[in-house]
Design an enzyme around this catalytic site. Structure first.
Site, short mmCIF file in Angstrom:
data_model
loop_
_atom_site.label_atom_id
_atom_site.label_comp_id
_atom_site.label_asym_id
_atom_site.label_seq_id
_atom_site.Cartn_x
_atom_site.Cartn_y
_atom_site.Cartn_z
N CYS A 122 0.82 -1.22 0.00
CA CYS A 122 0.00 0.00 0.00
C CYS A 122 0.85 1.27 0.00
O CYS A 122 0.32 2.36 -0.19
CB CYS A 122 -0.95 -0.01 1.19
SG CYS A 122 -1.92 -1.52 1.29
N HIS A 256 -3.22 6.93 2.40
CA HIS A 256 -3.65 5.63 1.87
C HIS A 256 -5.05 5.34 2.38
O HIS A 256 -5.35 5.52 3.55
CB HIS A 256 -2.66 4.55 2.30
CG HIS A 256 -3.16 3.17 2.06
ND1 HIS A 256 -3.69 2.79 0.85
CD2 HIS A 256 -3.25 2.09 2.88
CE1 HIS A 256 -4.08 1.52 0.93
NE2 HIS A 256 -3.83 1.08 2.15
N ASN A 287 -10.25 -0.40 -0.08
CA ASN A 287 -8.79 -0.28 -0.06
C ASN A 287 -8.21 -1.00 -1.29
O ASN A 287 -8.36 -2.21 -1.42
CB ASN A 287 -8.29 -0.90 1.25
CG ASN A 287 -6.78 -0.95 1.36
OD1 ASN A 287 -6.05 -0.71 0.39
ND2 ASN A 287 -6.30 -1.31 2.53
O1 UT7 Z 1 -3.85 -1.45 3.69
C1 UT7 Z 1 -3.12 -1.53 4.88
C2 UT7 Z 1 -3.52 -2.69 5.69
N1 UT7 Z 1 -4.77 -2.66 6.39
C3 UT7 Z 1 -5.16 -1.74 7.27
O2 UT7 Z 1 -4.61 -0.68 7.38
C4 UT7 Z 1 -6.31 -2.08 8.15
C5 UT7 Z 1 -6.10 -1.50 9.51
N2 UT7 Z 1 -7.07 -2.00 10.49
C6 UT7 Z 1 -8.41 -1.72 10.42
O3 UT7 Z 1 -8.88 -1.06 9.50
C7 UT7 Z 1 -9.27 -2.22 11.56
O4 UT7 Z 1 -8.46 -2.81 12.53
C8 UT7 Z 1 -10.37 -3.23 11.12
C9 UT7 Z 1 -11.42 -2.50 10.29
C10 UT7 Z 1 -9.78 -4.37 10.32
C11 UT7 Z 1 -11.07 -3.78 12.37
O5 UT7 Z 1 -11.64 -2.71 13.12
P1 UT7 Z 1 -11.43 -2.63 14.68
O6 UT7 Z 1 -12.14 -1.43 15.14
O7 UT7 Z 1 -9.93 -2.69 14.93
O8 UT7 Z 1 -12.17 -3.91 15.18
P2 UT7 Z 1 -11.61 -5.07 16.13
O9 UT7 Z 1 -10.87 -6.06 15.32
O10 UT7 Z 1 -10.92 -4.47 17.32
O11 UT7 Z 1 -12.95 -5.72 16.62
C12 UT7 Z 1 -13.88 -4.97 17.44
C13 UT7 Z 1 -15.15 -5.78 17.59
C14 UT7 Z 1 -14.93 -7.23 18.03
O12 UT7 Z 1 -16.01 -7.58 18.87
P3 UT7 Z 1 -15.87 -7.54 20.47
O13 UT7 Z 1 -14.72 -8.45 20.81
O14 UT7 Z 1 -15.61 -6.11 20.81
O15 UT7 Z 1 -17.20 -8.05 20.93
C15 UT7 Z 1 -15.01 -8.02 16.75
O16 UT7 Z 1 -15.42 -9.33 16.96
O17 UT7 Z 1 -15.82 -5.87 16.34
C16 UT7 Z 1 -16.04 -7.24 15.97
N3 UT7 Z 1 -15.89 -7.37 14.56
C17 UT7 Z 1 -16.89 -7.23 13.68
N4 UT7 Z 1 -18.20 -6.98 13.86
C18 UT7 Z 1 -18.97 -6.88 12.75
C19 UT7 Z 1 -14.73 -7.59 13.85
N5 UT7 Z 1 -14.98 -7.61 12.54
C20 UT7 Z 1 -16.32 -7.39 12.40
C21 UT7 Z 1 -17.18 -7.27 11.28
N6 UT7 Z 1 -18.49 -7.02 11.52
N7 UT7 Z 1 -16.73 -7.38 10.02
#
Ligand code: UT7
Length: 331
Positions: A122, A256, A287
């Site tokens: 990226c 990005h 993305n």
């Molecule tokens: O291109 C460069 C590489 N990529 C990136 O830069 C991505 C960077 N990271 C992100 O964009 C974020 O970390 C994500 C969008 C991937 C995830 O968002 P987050 O706010 O970090 O979520 P999380 O993984 O901390 O999960 C929070 C909660 C969890 O539930 P609990 O444990 O709080 O009950 C997950 O189980 O959200 C839940 N969750 C979802 N819920 C609905 C995780 N994925 C999903 C989903 N839909 N798709």
């Protein structure tokens, strides 16, 4: 309006043009949620994405790169005969060799120009700008065509709710050329030397063992998020110093397009004034790795939210962990 002063050695370079190409299939969050346990509301709140663009079978990385490249050359007001070098960034070209750049050269009818790929994920487009600027600065080239093309819909496990909904398909291209005054600052670029595996694409043998058509993107999203929002944002501040400008001189910010909340965190860290136009292209594109910045830049020029001559801070970051950030004058 502030211009970039002499901020690098050698011949100055600038962007003559930029062009973007979006995969033509629109995939809404609602459609995506048939494959993962999620919701339109969650995806929008956590990422800013409302829909992403995917390529149709005919929209290969080559076809999309060629379309964006032709537009970029035409917008630059030059002919393909003027191109001295072609560099492509991609992580989703399905062939290790030959490089996508060689097929792109053939598709464009370019011969006897150096054509090669880079793999900087990226951060790829910002790496391309720095490479092209260096070629111009050294006198090795006067016009460099740079292109980024990705079909990340091939590379996702569509049932993985932690990654799949983030990614889209598209391409972007630009012409970097020798100029009288500098239009590209020296990049602040590098790799962290840690967390190499925080985001990437699994090895081909693993994909073969699991009988997948393609290897899948794997990542520790939270780790990448934290790194981007803190350390990469600090590198962007260094890029302003390298360009000899302050945030007040900026007209445009194009990070990005990984997550709208990462963009928000960068804006806070950089303390960008309100007059700076900020790209949120991720909202409709997802993305697209290396292609995200040129697609976003081209869209801002087309919709009038950015203008030729404004100073834009670009920030690329991703697998490796790799980053590159610089200031450019909008073409
Ligand atoms: O291109 C460069 C590489 N990529 C990136 O830069 C991505 C960077 N990271 C992100 O964009 C974020 O970390 C994500 C969008 C991937 C995830 O968002 P987050 O706010 O970090 O979520 P999380 O993984 O901390 O999960 C929070 C909660 C969890 O539930 P609990 O444990 O709080 O009950 C997950 O189980 O959200 C839940 N969750 C979802 N819920 C609905 C995780 N994925 C999903 C989903 N839909 N798709």
């Amino acid at each position: 309006m502030k211009t970039l002063t002499s901020c690098a050695s050698g011949s100055p370079a600038r962007l003559l043009s930029v062009a973007g190409y979006r995969g033509s299939r629109v995939v809404s969050n609602h459609e995506f949620c048939q494959w993962i346990d999620s919701s339109d509301e969650w995806i929008q709140q956590r990422t800013g994405i409302t829909e992403r663009r995917w390529a149709t079978p005919d929209e290969t990385v080559l076809q999309m790169a060629a379309a964006a490249s032709r537009d970029a050359v035409q917008r630059a007001g030059i002919s393909l005969d003027n191109i001295d070098a072609l560099i492509v960034a991609t992580v989703s070209h399905q062939q290790q060799s030959p490089a996508l750049a060689t097929a792109l050269a053939a598709a464009l009818g370019l011969s006897d120009v150096p054509a090669f790929d880079i793999s900087a994920a990226c951060a790829g487009f910002c790496y391309l700008i720095e490479l092209a600027r260096s070629l111009v600065a050294s006198g090795a080239a006067r016009h460099v065509l740079i292109a980024a093309s990705e079909r990340l819909s091939d590379m996702i496990d569509i049932t993985d709710r932690s990654t799949a909904f983030l990614f889209g398909d598209g391409a972007g291209a630009a012409v970097v050329a020798a100029a009288d005054t500098p239009g590209i600052s020296p990049a602040v670029w590098g790799t962290t030397g840690t967390n190499v595996a925080a985001v990437g694409i699994e090895p081909w043998p693993d994909a073969v063992a699991k009988r997948q058509a393609f290897p899948h993107i794997v990542m520790d999203g939270a780790k990448v998020f934290r790194w981007a929002a803190t350390e990469v944002a600090a590198k962007a501040l260094e890029a302003l110093v390298a360009a000899n400008i302050t945030v007040a001189d900026l007209g445009v910010f194009i990070g990005h397009q990984a997550n709208s909340r990462i963009i928000d965190a960068m804006l806070r860290r950089l303390a960008l004034p309100d007059h700076v136009a900020v790209s949120r292209d991720i909202r409709i594109q997802g993305n697209t790795s290396a292609a995200s910045i040129p697609i976003a830049m081209s869209a801002m020029l087309e919709d009038g939210s950015a203008h030729c001559g404004q100073l834009a801070l670009l920030v690329g970051f991703g697998a490796g962990l790799s980053y590159a950030t610089q200031v450019v004058t909008m073409p």
